[in-house]
Motif scaffolding. Structure first.
Motif, PDB file in Angstrom:
ATOM      1  N   ASP A 154      66.028 -11.344  24.073  1.00 25.94           N
ATOM      2  CA  ASP A 154      67.402 -11.857  24.019  1.00 25.94           C
ATOM      3  C   ASP A 154      68.413 -10.731  23.845  1.00 25.94           C
ATOM      4  O   ASP A 154      69.445 -10.683  24.508  1.00 25.94           O
ATOM      5  N   ARG A 194      68.627  -8.650  27.024  1.00 27.98           N
ATOM      6  CA  ARG A 194      69.408  -9.323  28.074  1.00 27.98           C
ATOM      7  C   ARG A 194      70.902  -9.232  27.790  1.00 27.98           C
ATOM      8  O   ARG A 194      71.708  -8.994  28.683  1.00 27.98           O
ATOM      9  N   LYS A 195      71.247  -9.433  26.514  1.00 29.05           N
ATOM     10  CA  LYS A 195      72.660  -9.392  26.127  1.00 29.05           C
ATOM     11  C   LYS A 195      73.246  -7.994  26.371  1.00 29.05           C
ATOM     12  O   LYS A 195      74.322  -7.849  26.959  1.00 29.05           O
TER      13      LYS A 195
END
Lengths: 303, 303
Positions: free
Chosen positions: A115, A118-119
């Motif tokens: 996560d 990806r951010k």
């Protein structure tokens, strides 16, 4: 008397009841430890760095001094909160100009979770990080009197590669907010970027260390470039740089920080271009690009 | 008489009826143009590069000579197929040792599509590319007589950062396949890596160009390091490096190739470590890591 700093250009701000850093006006900067672990990680970095005898002293000057931690009334009124006590690197300046440049084409570290990766990757692609190896996170350029130019967050986020090139010129100009019809004059380029003690020389010194040091990898760390407007106007030198934000530093384990080094070299190239490269006129007329482009096209890559 | 090259260490191979490169035994290397557009892109690169007057001649020697294209009977028997005609960079060597190092922590270019990005990113994370800024794609190390050591594809793919460190030592050792009880002797380290004309000096020369050139960004390009075993045994120098594989080169548009440069600097550091750094004994005993680690822990990063 603690208060929100006057000259902050990036990061959380201690205004309107939010949690943010404070200054005491006499040289100390108090940065609240973020509670999600980033704060304790930044503290671990400062502790490691301060006690590492292999960091040469000419490199230490590029880092804020560290004075430990202190429990202070938080700026959001939530009560006592631990703060890092650091050197306030602009407290002695009356009319500072500063620019925050987050170094690295990749702001996530190799062991990051999906996560977070990806951010960060999305932000690196939206901004100039991926293309340029760095992005501008904020700036403030002093103008006549006590005035200054400070673009808003969304304007800074939307800067393109060519915009960054212009911003690095405006940063050392006496007319940073002049309209598109008059180019930034780069009046202070030589005093700020140039010379044996200028910003470019300091960046090159830092680069020399990064070619060799394998202690730390600096993800999401910024280079802050600072100068005092009055000094530059008088033709005096004194610009300096500091590294800030160490919440995502990891151990280097015998490998150099190629991600930071690559971005640093890219910044060095663009700062050099201001001193020696094409003028604003060239850029406006597209000469910059065409001059640097190969003499035939390489478009239409297939995967 | 065209045939499959004897000393290929990475890439598609013209064996068992597959499409792959051919050599004529007298100095030319024929690389079939890949039909999905990568081939024509590599051709575009060679054309641009060859005709670019701004590439200095001392840098040109790091690239294979380019002689245009030619229609040839394909190695897979599928009939006439266009081939790039290049210099065969190892044809003059009797017992070559070579290692293919794919440079860059990121093998995908900024405008890549999502599928290609994901595929490359996964490979960069599985191999050492992300951590080290480069990965070994293949190698062949000559041993006694006509023997040589050439690890298989899956072994090469599985190399860790510490393995790569060892491979860079084995590459210049007379005992590359000795068991774990006897360390690589680095007998040829000084002749191959060292000296004013050695591999390290050549890598540094290449680095100098990458700090400045903004014509091309080289994604998925390799540095091939080559030496002749007999020459090294006799204590003679003559090792050289060549860049190969240009199917994913894009225009630099005034920005340096920070991704390639960072990885190159990391390779330079590891090659320097073989010449001046801790010995194999130190590595085996964990002294390498601990010596280079900060004196306190920075584990437990939170995102």
């Amino acid at each position: 008397m603690l208060r929100a700093p006057d000259h902050q250009v990036a990061g959380h701000q201690a205004r309107d009841g939010a949690l943010g850093p404070l200054v005491d006006g006499s040289g100390r900067f108090y940065k609240p430890l973020q509670t999600d672990g980033r704060g304790s990680h930044e503290l671990a970095f400062y502790t490691c760095f301060s006690s590492n005898p292999r960091v040469p002293s000419h490199i230490r000057r590029f880092f804020p001094l560290f004075f430990g931690t202190q429990l202070l009334e938080a700026s959001d009124g939530s009560g006592l909160h631990p703060h890092l006590v650091l050197e306030d690197i602009v407290s002695h300046l009356a009319r500072p100009s500063l620019i925050d440049v987050k170094i690295g084409s990749r702001t996530w570290y190799p062991t990051a979770g999906e996560d977070y990766l990806r951010k960060c990757l999305a932000k690196d692609r939206e901004t100039t990080s991926l293309e340029l190896g760095f992005r501008v996170s904020g700036l403030r350029v002093s103008e006549g009197g006590s005035g200054f130019w400070k673009p808003g967050k969304s304007a800074v986020k939307g800067l393109t590669v060519e915009d960054v090139r212009v911003v690095l010129r405006k940063f050392v100009s006496s007319n940073p907010t002049a309209g598109p019809e008059s180019a930034p004059d780069c009046a202070f380029a030589s005093a700020v970027y140039g010379g044996s003690q200028g910003i470019l020389a300091q960046l090159l010194e830092l680069k020399g260390w990064f070619e060799d040091q394998t202690f730390f990898h600096f993800y999401s760390t910024s280079v802050l470039m600072v100068y005092e407007k009055g000094e530059a106007e008088a033709g005096r030198r004194g610009a300096y740089l500091k590294l800030v934000d160490f919440a995502h530093v990891v151990e280097g384990k015998g490998v150099i920080d190629h991600n930071f080094l690559g971005g640093l070299c890219s910044l060095i190239k663009l700062v050099s271009d201001v001193l020696t490269g094409p003028t604003e006129f060239d850029i406006a007329n597209g000469l910059n690009g065409s001059e640097m482009r190969p003499n035939c096209s390489m478009n239409g890559i297939k995967e």
